[in-house]
Design an enzyme around this catalytic site. Structure first.
Site, PDB file in Angstrom:
ATOM      1  N   ASN A  35       0.878  -1.165   0.000  1.00 44.91           N
ATOM      2  CA  ASN A  35       0.000   0.000   0.000  1.00 44.91           C
ATOM      3  C   ASN A  35       0.918   1.219   0.000  1.00 44.91           C
ATOM      4  OD1 ASN A  35      -1.407   2.354   0.957  1.00 44.91           O
ATOM      5  ND2 ASN A  35      -3.036   1.057   1.741  1.00 44.91           N
ATOM      6  N   ASP A  44       0.114   4.462  -0.455  1.00 45.91           N
ATOM      7  CA  ASP A  44      -0.437   5.722   0.063  1.00 45.91           C
ATOM      8  C   ASP A  44      -0.200   6.874  -0.916  1.00 45.91           C
ATOM      9  OD1 ASP A  44      -1.684   7.477   1.817  1.00 45.91           O
ATOM     10  OD2 ASP A  44       0.157   7.924   2.911  1.00 45.91           O
ATOM     11  N   GLU A  99      -3.878   1.503  -3.040  1.00 44.25           N
ATOM     12  CA  GLU A  99      -4.048   2.932  -2.761  1.00 44.25           C
ATOM     13  C   GLU A  99      -3.136   3.781  -3.652  1.00 44.25           C
ATOM     14  OE1 GLU A  99      -5.343   5.689   0.999  1.00 44.25           O
ATOM     15  OE2 GLU A  99      -4.071   3.965   1.403  1.00 44.25           O
ATOM     16  N   TYR A 113      -7.690  -3.806  -2.156  1.00 44.23           N
ATOM     17  CA  TYR A 113      -7.662  -2.732  -1.168  1.00 44.23           C
ATOM     18  C   TYR A 113      -9.045  -2.698  -0.531  1.00 44.23           C
ATOM     19  CZ  TYR A 113      -7.260   2.025   0.706  1.00 44.23           C
ATOM     20  OH  TYR A 113      -7.247   3.130   1.525  1.00 44.23           O
ATOM     21  N   ASP A 139      -3.925  -4.720   1.226  1.00 49.14           N
ATOM     22  CA  ASP A 139      -4.328  -4.078   2.469  1.00 49.14           C
ATOM     23  C   ASP A 139      -5.753  -4.528   2.756  1.00 49.14           C
ATOM     24  OD1 ASP A 139      -5.123  -2.440   4.520  1.00 49.14           O
ATOM     25  OD2 ASP A 139      -4.609  -0.559   3.526  1.00 49.14           O
ATOM     26  N   ASP A 175      -1.706  -5.784   6.236  1.00 50.14           N
ATOM     27  CA  ASP A 175      -1.356  -6.240   4.888  1.00 50.14           C
ATOM     28  C   ASP A 175      -1.011  -7.728   4.940  1.00 50.14           C
ATOM     29  OD1 ASP A 175      -0.929  -3.441   3.323  1.00 50.14           O
ATOM     30  OD2 ASP A 175      -0.312  -3.289   5.419  1.00 50.14           O
ATOM     31  N   ASP A 184       3.066   4.968   4.670  1.00 49.79           N
ATOM     32  CA  ASP A 184       2.734   4.641   6.057  1.00 49.79           C
ATOM     33  C   ASP A 184       2.518   3.138   6.231  1.00 49.79           C
ATOM     34  OD1 ASP A 184       0.422   4.679   4.586  1.00 49.79           O
ATOM     35  OD2 ASP A 184      -0.680   6.036   5.899  1.00 49.79           O
ATOM     36  N   HIS A 185       2.542   2.392   5.141  1.00 49.32           N
ATOM     37  CA  HIS A 185       2.583   0.934   5.167  1.00 49.32           C
ATOM     38  C   HIS A 185       3.975   0.488   4.713  1.00 49.32           C
ATOM     39  CE1 HIS A 185      -1.871  -0.066   5.263  1.00 49.32           C
ATOM     40  NE2 HIS A 185      -1.891   1.234   5.007  1.00 49.32           N
TER      41      HIS A 185
END
Length: 312
Positions: free
Chosen positions: A63, A65, A91, A166, A205, A277, A302-303
């Protein structure tokens, strides 16, 4: 999950107060030193299955972001070093017409597939980059209410299906929890149908921490998106249909192994995180499982990415 819903204290449960650094004025004692965070260290890759076969398939899921921001943070450099056979992205927040040239031109992955939100610019979106062309690729799960958000790509290969997803977030205040429960039922039915045709690999995710071991602060998050009883039961119901959480299968007692950390409160440095995840496998693929990795040191989102190693 929608980031504005996810990246906040309530949704992520990052409610730990920062430790005071000054003396305790009331008692005149020095403040207690904050405990050093316990970080998860990804062990060396296992490259052989339980049947003694060497790994020959590597799939990575991340992911990011926001694909455009992630590219600027040198995410592609990490992918090139990891060198998976298939790279799945969640994402993307990016319409296909706005894709960065750097990722469109990657010769390592000549077969690229994109699914974007139809109604909202800069929202959701998934992608799949393949070295080998799949037999067939499809988008969504066959239900308009879900598919318009660009959340699922399915690729059929000779011996398995690969699904990257997702999964929608229940959102702040759980305003989408009912929709999330509907999604879980419909998505489970979709995966069951695929599994009846050939073995299945699901990655992405999935927006749920299944067990208390899968997040730092379980007690404070039972009413927050990602750890409600309803979402956890939805994941349990998926596993009950003959699927396996590959990481927990290999590392059932491993603590502090997270894949998401809110940007607030220095959560990543303190390892106040969530495991959101996954690689979920048809049980028939367990004999081919070599390893399921959490690449926690990879930055850019952030993942962090997760990687699956199979011997097919």
């Amino acid at each position: 999950m929608p980031k504005r819903a996810k990246k906040n204290e309530e949704a992520t449960g990052d409610t730990e107060k920062q430790s005071e650094t000054g003396p305790e004025k009331k008692r005149g004692k020095a403040a207690k030193e904050p405990e050093a965070p316990i970080l998860y260290e990804d062990p060396p890759d296992k490259l052989v299955s339980v049947e003694g076969k060497a790994a020959n398939l590597k799939i990575t899921s991340w992911n990011v972001d926001g694909l455009r921001a992630w590219v600027k943070k040198n995410g592609l450099e990490w992918v090139r070093k990891e060198d998976p056979d298939v790279f799945c992205i969640q994402e993307t927040k990016c319409a296909e017409k706005a894709l960065p040239a750097e990722i469109k031109d990657m010769p390592e992955y000549p077969h690229k597939y994109w699914a974007c939100s139809e109604d909202k610019e800069g929202y959701s979106g998934v992608a799949m980059l393949c070295k080998v062309k799949p037999l067939n690729v499809s988008y969504g799960i066959g239900k308009e209410e879900h598919d318009k958000e660009g959340r699922v790509i399915t690729a059929e290969f000779p011996s398995y299906f690969l699904v990257t997803a997702y999964v929608p977030n229940a959102s702040r205040g759980l305003v989408r929890l009912g929709y999330r429960q509907t999604w879980d039922v419909d998505f489970r039915a979709y995966l069951k149908d695929l599994d009846q045709r050939k073995p299945l690999i699901l990655c992405g995710d999935l927006n749920v921490s299944h067990q208390e071991i899968d997040l730092k602060n379980p007690k404070g998050n039972k009413k927050n998106a990602g750890f409600t009883p309803e979402e956890r039961e939805g994941f349990s119901a998926l596993l009950a249909e003959g699927f396996v959480d590959s990481f927990r299968h290999l590392y059932p007692e491993q603590q502090y192994a997270y894949t998401f950390w809110t940007y607030m409160m220095n959560s990543r440095s303190k390892n106040v995180g969530w495991r959101l995840d996954y690689f979920v496998l048809s049980r028939t693929l367990l004999s081919a499982l070599c390893d399921s990795k959490i690449r926690g040191t990879a930055m850019g989102s952030d993942h962090c990415p997760v990687t699956l190693l199979l011997a097919l």
